[in-house]
Design a protein around this motif. Sequence first.
Motif, PDB file in Angstrom:
ATOM      1  N   ALA A 245     -21.057  39.182   5.911  1.00 45.03           N
ATOM      2  CA  ALA A 245     -20.669  38.199   6.928  1.00 45.03           C
ATOM      3  C   ALA A 245     -19.168  37.932   6.873  1.00 45.03           C
ATOM      4  O   ALA A 245     -18.514  37.792   7.914  1.00 45.03           O
ATOM      5  CB  ALA A 245     -21.441  36.898   6.732  1.00 45.03           C
ATOM      6  N   VAL A 246     -18.599  37.884   5.668  1.00 45.72           N
ATOM      7  CA  VAL A 246     -17.152  37.682   5.527  1.00 45.72           C
ATOM      8  C   VAL A 246     -16.406  38.898   6.075  1.00 45.72           C
ATOM      9  O   VAL A 246     -15.438  38.766   6.831  1.00 45.72           O
ATOM     10  CB  VAL A 246     -16.767  37.415   4.058  1.00 45.72           C
ATOM     11  CG1 VAL A 246     -15.255  37.394   3.883  1.00 45.72           C
ATOM     12  CG2 VAL A 246     -17.379  36.098   3.581  1.00 45.72           C
ATOM     13  N   ARG A 247     -16.863  40.094   5.727  1.00 39.59           N
ATOM     14  CA  ARG A 247     -16.201  41.312   6.220  1.00 39.59           C
ATOM     15  C   ARG A 247     -16.263  41.400   7.744  1.00 39.59           C
ATOM     16  O   ARG A 247     -15.335  41.907   8.387  1.00 39.59           O
ATOM     17  CB  ARG A 247     -16.844  42.558   5.602  1.00 39.59           C
ATOM     18  CG  ARG A 247     -16.630  42.697   4.106  1.00 39.59           C
ATOM     19  CD  ARG A 247     -16.932  44.089   3.618  1.00 39.59           C
ATOM     20  NE  ARG A 247     -18.327  44.464   3.785  1.00 39.59           N
ATOM     21  CZ  ARG A 247     -19.289  44.241   2.900  1.00 39.59           C
ATOM     22  NH1 ARG A 247     -19.011  43.609   1.763  1.00 39.59           N
ATOM     23  NH2 ARG A 247     -20.519  44.649   3.121  1.00 39.59           N
ATOM     24  N   LEU A 248     -17.346  40.888   8.340  1.00 41.15           N
ATOM     25  CA  LEU A 248     -17.527  40.936   9.787  1.00 41.15           C
ATOM     26  C   LEU A 248     -16.736  39.858  10.529  1.00 41.15           C
ATOM     27  O   LEU A 248     -16.635  39.888  11.756  1.00 41.15           O
ATOM     28  CB  LEU A 248     -19.019  40.772  10.137  1.00 41.15           C
ATOM     29  CG  LEU A 248     -19.956  41.895   9.723  1.00 41.15           C
ATOM     30  CD1 LEU A 248     -21.404  41.470   9.922  1.00 41.15           C
ATOM     31  CD2 LEU A 248     -19.663  43.161  10.521  1.00 41.15           C
ATOM     32  N   GLY A 249     -16.197  38.878   9.786  1.00 39.89           N
ATOM     33  CA  GLY A 249     -15.488  37.773  10.421  1.00 39.89           C
ATOM     34  C   GLY A 249     -16.389  36.618  10.813  1.00 39.89           C
ATOM     35  O   GLY A 249     -15.955  35.688  11.493  1.00 39.89           O
ATOM     36  N   LEU A 250     -17.648  36.655  10.370  1.00 39.88           N
ATOM     37  CA  LEU A 250     -18.597  35.592  10.694  1.00 39.88           C
ATOM     38  C   LEU A 250     -18.511  34.428   9.713  1.00 39.88           C
ATOM     39  O   LEU A 250     -19.076  33.367   9.973  1.00 39.88           O
ATOM     40  CB  LEU A 250     -20.026  36.138  10.705  1.00 39.88           C
ATOM     41  CG  LEU A 250     -20.323  37.249  11.714  1.00 39.88           C
ATOM     42  CD1 LEU A 250     -21.760  37.729  11.558  1.00 39.88           C
ATOM     43  CD2 LEU A 250     -20.078  36.775  13.133  1.00 39.88           C
ATOM     44  N   ALA A 251     -17.859  34.640   8.586  1.00 36.99           N
ATOM     45  CA  ALA A 251     -17.722  33.584   7.577  1.00 36.99           C
ATOM     46  C   ALA A 251     -16.354  33.677   6.935  1.00 36.99           C
ATOM     47  O   ALA A 251     -15.744  34.753   6.883  1.00 36.99           O
ATOM     48  CB  ALA A 251     -18.809  33.693   6.516  1.00 36.99           C
ATOM     49  N   LEU A 252     -15.889  32.553   6.437  1.00 40.16           N
ATOM     50  CA  LEU A 252     -14.579  32.458   5.803  1.00 40.16           C
ATOM     51  C   LEU A 252     -14.628  32.943   4.360  1.00 40.16           C
ATOM     52  O   LEU A 252     -13.772  33.719   3.916  1.00 40.16           O
ATOM     53  CB  LEU A 252     -14.103  31.006   5.855  1.00 40.16           C
ATOM     54  CG  LEU A 252     -12.745  30.668   5.274  1.00 40.16           C
ATOM     55  CD1 LEU A 252     -11.639  31.306   6.124  1.00 40.16           C
ATOM     56  CD2 LEU A 252     -12.564  29.157   5.197  1.00 40.16           C
ATOM     57  N   GLU A 253     -15.640  32.487   3.627  1.00 38.45           N
ATOM     58  CA  GLU A 253     -15.777  32.827   2.205  1.00 38.45           C
ATOM     59  C   GLU A 253     -17.254  32.966   1.861  1.00 38.45           C
ATOM     60  O   GLU A 253     -18.102  32.264   2.433  1.00 38.45           O
ATOM     61  CB  GLU A 253     -15.188  31.722   1.313  1.00 38.45           C
ATOM     62  CG  GLU A 253     -13.706  31.520   1.441  1.00 38.45           C
ATOM     63  CD  GLU A 253     -13.199  30.392   0.536  1.00 38.45           C
ATOM     64  OE1 GLU A 253     -13.973  29.924  -0.338  1.00 38.45           O
ATOM     65  OE2 GLU A 253     -12.045  29.979   0.712  1.00 38.45           O
ATOM     66  N   ALA A 254     -17.547  33.852   0.901  1.00 41.76           N
ATOM     67  CA  ALA A 254     -18.891  33.966   0.336  1.00 41.76           C
ATOM     68  C   ALA A 254     -18.826  33.588  -1.140  1.00 41.76           C
ATOM     69  O   ALA A 254     -17.996  34.116  -1.883  1.00 41.76           O
ATOM     70  CB  ALA A 254     -19.424  35.391   0.487  1.00 41.76           C
ATOM     71  N   VAL A 255     -19.685  32.658  -1.539  1.00 39.46           N
ATOM     72  CA  VAL A 255     -19.712  32.170  -2.923  1.00 39.46           C
ATOM     73  C   VAL A 255     -21.159  32.111  -3.399  1.00 39.46           C
ATOM     74  O   VAL A 255     -22.095  32.348  -2.629  1.00 39.46           O
ATOM     75  CB  VAL A 255     -19.042  30.780  -3.035  1.00 39.46           C
ATOM     76  CG1 VAL A 255     -17.581  30.849  -2.607  1.00 39.46           C
ATOM     77  CG2 VAL A 255     -19.784  29.744  -2.192  1.00 39.46           C
ATOM     78  N   LYS A 256     -21.350  31.781  -4.662  1.00 35.68           N
ATOM     79  CA  LYS A 256     -22.713  31.621  -5.180  1.00 35.68           C
ATOM     80  C   LYS A 256     -23.432  30.509  -4.422  1.00 35.68           C
ATOM     81  O   LYS A 256     -22.812  29.521  -4.011  1.00 35.68           O
ATOM     82  CB  LYS A 256     -22.676  31.281  -6.670  1.00 35.68           C
ATOM     83  CG  LYS A 256     -22.186  32.407  -7.545  1.00 35.68           C
ATOM     84  CD  LYS A 256     -22.165  31.987  -9.003  1.00 35.68           C
ATOM     85  CE  LYS A 256     -21.640  33.111  -9.887  1.00 35.68           C
ATOM     86  NZ  LYS A 256     -21.560  32.702 -11.314  1.00 35.68           N
TER      87      LYS A 256
END
Length: 263
Positions: free
Chosen positions: A177-188
């Motif tokens: 989702a982050v790589r696609l631009g759908l999210a700013l950050e991915a965390v636990k």
Amino acid sequence: MSHQPTVHLERDEHGVVTLILDDAKRRNAMTPELGDALAARVRELVKDETVRAVVLTGAGGAFSGGGDLAMLERLRTVSAAEAESFMLDFYARYLSITQLGVPTLAAIEGPAIGAGLCVALACDLCVVDEDAKLALNFAKLGLHPGMGATYLAPLRAGPMRGAELLYTGRRFDGREAVRLGLALEAVKASDVRARAVTIAREIASAAPLAIRGLHRVMGIDRGALMAALAHEAREQAVSYASADLGEGLKAASEKRAPKFAGR
């Protein structure tokens, strides 16, 4: 006593409000009742000038499992005109989040599927669980996309990637989702809400008049969104009358791949 879907509201001393979708037993499935609860909270906040940023999240380890399947089955029994009208009202409940005059942040822990993911994409920023189960899976159910998907997916991911996600309905995780631009950050998963609140507090520390002015320019284009919703409601009304949706819902309940006939 049955559990009534609700939306909890938490405030902190920085002007950050957190809204928590809570129909956890059903993974916060999108029902009219949960939508009413969200719209009521938005009405509380929309004129409150002490609010600097809003975080939207879900209870019970899920953002939202998507549209309630029982609701979809019921819509197969009504006229196209009634289904279209119902859907426009249904979208408005959840997308009321776009009426807020301050930045909104989605905090996605666990699944955010279909219309549930659309509501997250309607927020200005998104922090996501790196292992979240995400999909714009409408077409895999035999249903035209709704909840602003046809506007929001291309807006966030770009026209071609947004189209691919809608055409295939495939699943992806928070990292993608982050790589696609759908999210700013991915965390636990355990850090999602805290990280979203931290960003919200950073926004809240900036000049509020400047932030509200910036949000008016950079927020959702409500005219474009409304045009997309009108088209989606018409197309979803057609889908409800189709044999393909019946097959898609049956396949989902039986946990098998659907066999669509195009009728």
